[in-house]
Scaffold this active site. Structure first.
Site: not given
Ligand SMILES: O=C(NCCCCc1cc2cnccc2s1)c1cc(-c2ccc(F)cc2)cc(O)c1O
Ligand SMILES: [Mg+2]
Length: 214
Positions: A141, A144, A169-170, A199
């Site tokens: 997380d 990126k 995540d993401n 989120e």
């Protein structure tokens, strides 16, 4: 001088959550981010997917890359069995100051080791510094564009074993296209996508769960 968003998030935790009650810390942060100020926590919707992966795996050794204010740290640590350990890396010292207080407020500090610094500096030192041979779960997380190089670094350092789960995540927003391409096409991973939302928003996002096959 004006307070920072993490400082205001911590204030909301201290005002609305009960010391020693991780769930109340999670709820206080979700309420703050939904009704006051958006912040880049994994959030409640993706957080439930994270919870189910952790509960199913029952990991002893967890690595989290990207602590921020400690929201996912608390989500993961509250589900760990006694004696299990979570090491979480945070690059930004201002975030780390806040995260330590959120983690302490939740009362799960004895399961968590927060380390300040860059993933590429710390991943090669996991064995000699923390006595960790391999991880059971890694939650990605952080930056990126670091997901892929850090995954290859963890492979190279022998920190992944047959069955280690990477949860990222993401993968849609902000997105990690090079990482997704790698884990979905490599014979060394069994990968699956859990569709969700960014989120506290209606934008699409999701978590990618990738099991290392060795
Ligand atoms: O950047 C994100 N997270 C990374 C920041 C942590 C930097 C670190 C580097 C580093 C290096 N080594 C060790 C530890 C660490 S921690 C992020 C961003 C969004 C987002 C933001 C705007 C937007 F419009 C839509 C989504 C949503 C998210 O859920 C995120 O996680
Ligand atoms: Mg994130």
């Amino acid at each position: 001088t004006r307070s920072t968003r993490p400082q205001r998030l911590l204030k909301a935790v201290k005002q609305h959550a009960t010391r020693g009650d991780p769930q109340s810390v999670i709820s206080a942060i979700d309420h703050f981010c939904r009704h006051r100020e958006w912040a880049m926590n994994v959030g409640d919707e993706k957080g439930c997917i994270l919870d189910s992966v952790v509960s199913e795996l029952n990991p002893e050794k967890v690595l989290e890359l990207g602590t921020y204010c400690g929201y996912s740290t608390v989500r993961i640590a509250r589900l760990l069995p006694p004696g299990a350990r979570l090491i979480t890396l945070e690059f930004n010292p201002d975030y780390a100051v806040i995260a330590r207080q959120v983690i302490a407020w939740a009362g799960i500090e004895d399961k968590v080791q927060l380390v300040e610094g860059a993933s590429e500096d710390w991943i090669p030192r996991m064995k000699e510094h923390f006595g960790i041979e391999t991880f059971d779960l890694v939650f990605l997380d952080h930056w990126k564009d670091h997901y892929l190089p850090d995954t290859k670094l963890m492979e190279g350092c022998g920190l992944l074993r047959k069955g280690t789960v990477l949860l990222a995540d993401n993968v849609i927003c902000p997105g990690v296209p090079d990482y997704l391409e790698y884990v979905r096409n490599s014979r060394s991973y069994k990968s699956c996508y859990f569709k969700s939302h960014l989120e506290y928003t209606r934008a699409e996002d999701g978590l990618e769960k990738s099991v290392f096959l060795g």
